[in-house]
Write a protein that holds these residues in place. Structure first.
Motif, mmCIF file in Angstrom:
data_model
loop_
_atom_site.group_PDB
_atom_site.id
_atom_site.type_symbol
_atom_site.label_atom_id
_atom_site.label_comp_id
_atom_site.label_asym_id
_atom_site.label_seq_id
_atom_site.Cartn_x
_atom_site.Cartn_y
_atom_site.Cartn_z
ATOM 1 N N LYS A 79 0.825 -1.217 0.000
ATOM 2 C CA LYS A 79 0.000 0.000 0.000
ATOM 3 C C LYS A 79 0.857 1.264 0.000
ATOM 4 O O LYS A 79 0.490 2.287 0.579
ATOM 5 C CB LYS A 79 -0.984 -0.016 1.166
ATOM 6 C CG LYS A 79 -1.976 -1.166 1.086
ATOM 7 C CD LYS A 79 -3.085 -1.038 2.094
ATOM 8 C CE LYS A 79 -4.041 -2.210 1.947
ATOM 9 N NZ LYS A 79 -5.182 -2.115 2.830
ATOM 10 N N VAL A 80 2.016 1.167 -0.652
ATOM 11 C CA VAL A 80 2.928 2.297 -0.759
ATOM 12 C C VAL A 80 2.255 3.389 -1.578
ATOM 13 O O VAL A 80 1.722 3.137 -2.657
ATOM 14 C CB VAL A 80 4.261 1.864 -1.418
ATOM 15 C CG1 VAL A 80 5.190 3.044 -1.609
ATOM 16 C CG2 VAL A 80 4.929 0.774 -0.590
ATOM 17 N N GLY A 81 2.266 4.609 -1.046
ATOM 18 C CA GLY A 81 1.631 5.734 -1.715
ATOM 19 C C GLY A 81 0.188 5.959 -1.290
ATOM 20 O O GLY A 81 -0.400 6.977 -1.620
ATOM 21 N N THR A 82 -0.375 5.014 -0.550
ATOM 22 C CA THR A 82 -1.746 5.127 -0.056
ATOM 23 C C THR A 82 -1.706 5.427 1.441
ATOM 24 O O THR A 82 -1.060 4.681 2.192
ATOM 25 C CB THR A 82 -2.513 3.805 -0.280
ATOM 26 O OG1 THR A 82 -2.491 3.504 -1.676
ATOM 27 C CG2 THR A 82 -3.942 3.909 0.219
ATOM 28 N N PRO A 83 -2.355 6.500 1.903
ATOM 29 C CA PRO A 83 -2.342 6.800 3.331
ATOM 30 C C PRO A 83 -3.030 5.692 4.154
ATOM 31 O O PRO A 83 -4.205 5.404 3.946
ATOM 32 C CB PRO A 83 -3.121 8.107 3.434
ATOM 33 C CG PRO A 83 -3.071 8.699 2.067
ATOM 34 C CD PRO A 83 -3.044 7.528 1.128
ATOM 35 N N THR A 84 -2.254 5.041 5.014
ATOM 36 C CA THR A 84 -2.766 4.026 5.940
ATOM 37 C C THR A 84 -2.027 4.196 7.265
ATOM 38 O O THR A 84 -0.937 4.783 7.319
ATOM 39 C CB THR A 84 -2.540 2.588 5.425
ATOM 40 O OG1 THR A 84 -1.142 2.383 5.226
ATOM 41 C CG2 THR A 84 -3.306 2.327 4.132
ATOM 42 N N LEU A 85 -2.595 3.663 8.333
ATOM 43 C CA LEU A 85 -1.981 3.761 9.654
ATOM 44 C C LEU A 85 -0.560 3.210 9.615
ATOM 45 O O LEU A 85 -0.322 2.068 9.222
ATOM 46 C CB LEU A 85 -2.798 2.980 10.685
ATOM 47 C CG LEU A 85 -2.216 2.969 12.093
ATOM 48 C CD1 LEU A 85 -2.199 4.380 12.673
ATOM 49 C CD2 LEU A 85 -3.004 2.038 12.991
ATOM 50 N N THR A 86 0.393 4.051 10.018
ATOM 51 C CA THR A 86 1.804 3.686 10.069
ATOM 52 C C THR A 86 2.404 4.415 11.259
ATOM 53 O O THR A 86 2.146 5.609 11.441
ATOM 54 C CB THR A 86 2.542 4.102 8.778
ATOM 55 O OG1 THR A 86 1.808 3.624 7.650
ATOM 56 C CG2 THR A 86 3.942 3.544 8.727
ATOM 57 N N GLY A 87 3.195 3.712 12.083
ATOM 58 C CA GLY A 87 3.756 4.346 13.264
ATOM 59 C C GLY A 87 5.136 3.839 13.619
ATOM 60 O O GLY A 87 5.529 2.741 13.229
ATOM 61 N N ALA A 88 5.865 4.649 14.399
ATOM 62 C CA ALA A 88 7.200 4.312 14.872
ATOM 63 C C ALA A 88 7.364 4.859 16.280
ATOM 64 O O ALA A 88 6.801 5.908 16.607
ATOM 65 C CB ALA A 88 8.255 4.919 13.950
ATOM 66 N N TYR A 89 8.122 4.139 17.143
ATOM 67 C CA TYR A 89 8.376 4.652 18.493
ATOM 68 C C TYR A 89 9.757 4.251 18.989
ATOM 69 O O TYR A 89 10.354 3.280 18.537
ATOM 70 C CB TYR A 89 7.314 4.183 19.484
ATOM 71 C CG TYR A 89 7.521 2.772 19.999
ATOM 72 C CD1 TYR A 89 8.313 2.535 21.120
ATOM 73 C CD2 TYR A 89 6.943 1.684 19.375
ATOM 74 C CE1 TYR A 89 8.513 1.243 21.589
ATOM 75 C CE2 TYR A 89 7.134 0.396 19.838
ATOM 76 C CZ TYR A 89 7.928 0.185 20.948
ATOM 77 O OH TYR A 89 8.130 -1.099 21.401
ATOM 78 N N LEU A 90 10.244 5.020 19.969
ATOM 79 C CA LEU A 90 11.482 4.760 20.699
ATOM 80 C C LEU A 90 11.252 5.113 22.157
ATOM 81 O O LEU A 90 10.553 6.094 22.453
ATOM 82 C CB LEU A 90 12.620 5.643 20.192
ATOM 83 C CG LEU A 90 13.195 5.366 18.826
ATOM 84 C CD1 LEU A 90 13.908 6.597 18.290
ATOM 85 C CD2 LEU A 90 14.168 4.221 18.914
ATOM 86 N N THR A 91 11.817 4.343 23.092
ATOM 87 C CA THR A 91 11.796 4.698 24.511
ATOM 88 C C THR A 91 13.150 4.349 25.116
ATOM 89 O O THR A 91 13.903 3.545 24.572
ATOM 90 C CB THR A 91 10.715 3.950 25.325
ATOM 91 O OG1 THR A 91 11.060 2.573 25.400
ATOM 92 C CG2 THR A 91 9.343 4.115 24.728
ATOM 93 N N PHE A 92 13.423 4.936 26.271
ATOM 94 C CA PHE A 92 14.598 4.537 27.040
ATOM 95 C C PHE A 92 14.385 3.116 27.537
ATOM 96 O O PHE A 92 13.255 2.624 27.575
ATOM 97 C CB PHE A 92 14.819 5.487 28.223
ATOM 98 C CG PHE A 92 15.153 6.891 27.803
ATOM 99 C CD1 PHE A 92 16.350 7.180 27.165
ATOM 100 C CD2 PHE A 92 14.269 7.918 28.057
ATOM 101 C CE1 PHE A 92 16.661 8.467 26.783
ATOM 102 C CE2 PHE A 92 14.573 9.215 27.682
ATOM 103 C CZ PHE A 92 15.764 9.491 27.041
#
Length: 141
Positions: A79-92
């Motif tokens: 679904k590249v180019g199509t807006p869909t839920l995508t997320g990234a995170y970092l924590t200590f």
């Protein structure tokens, strides 16, 4: 002479058929031009990665010696180019200081964390994974 030409014609037909069937499969393969360095910045080196369930996105952990920051990028494979839920995170490593980004993105999501001398958790999510998936504390700067 007839048999020789028939055998040669049959061999060519098999080869041609193989080529014709191989081309559509390669043409339908999903590829993305985005890399962790495209998403995070050229000074970021990839440290680790993993695929989200179903292989719909790949989560990359990167680190920049010049900035001292970690960056995680969840890059879409489908679904590249199509807006869909995508997320990234970092924590200590203790779970504090969470930095995240998630919404309907077309290509990737990124998050940055300055964590010198500390271990971190990182992860991502997408429209297919249903929830956050992560690793750590695997990387210690």
């Amino acid at each position: 002479m007839f048999r020789r030409n028939s055998a040669r014609a049959a061999a060519l037909a098999v080869m041609a058929g193989s080529i014709l069937f191989a081309v559509p499969a390669a043409a339908n393969a999903t590829t993305t031009a985005y890399t962790p360095q495209t998403a995070c910045g050229s000074s970021y080196a990839t440290v680790d990665s993993f695929d989200l369930p179903g292989g719909t996105s790949t989560v990359y952990l990167t680190y920049s010696r010049s900035t001292g920051k970690n960056c995680v990028a969840t890059i879409k494979n489908t679904k590249v180019g199509t807006p869909t839920l995508t997320g990234a995170y970092l924590t200590f490593g203790d779970g504090s200081g969470r930095q995240e980004e998630w919404q309907n993105f077309s290509y990737y999501a990124t998050a940055y964390l300055y964590a010198p001398g500390q271990c971190i958790y990182y992860g991502g999510r997408d429209y297919n994974s249903g929830d956050w998936w992560g690793k750590g504390p695997d990387w210690c700067s």
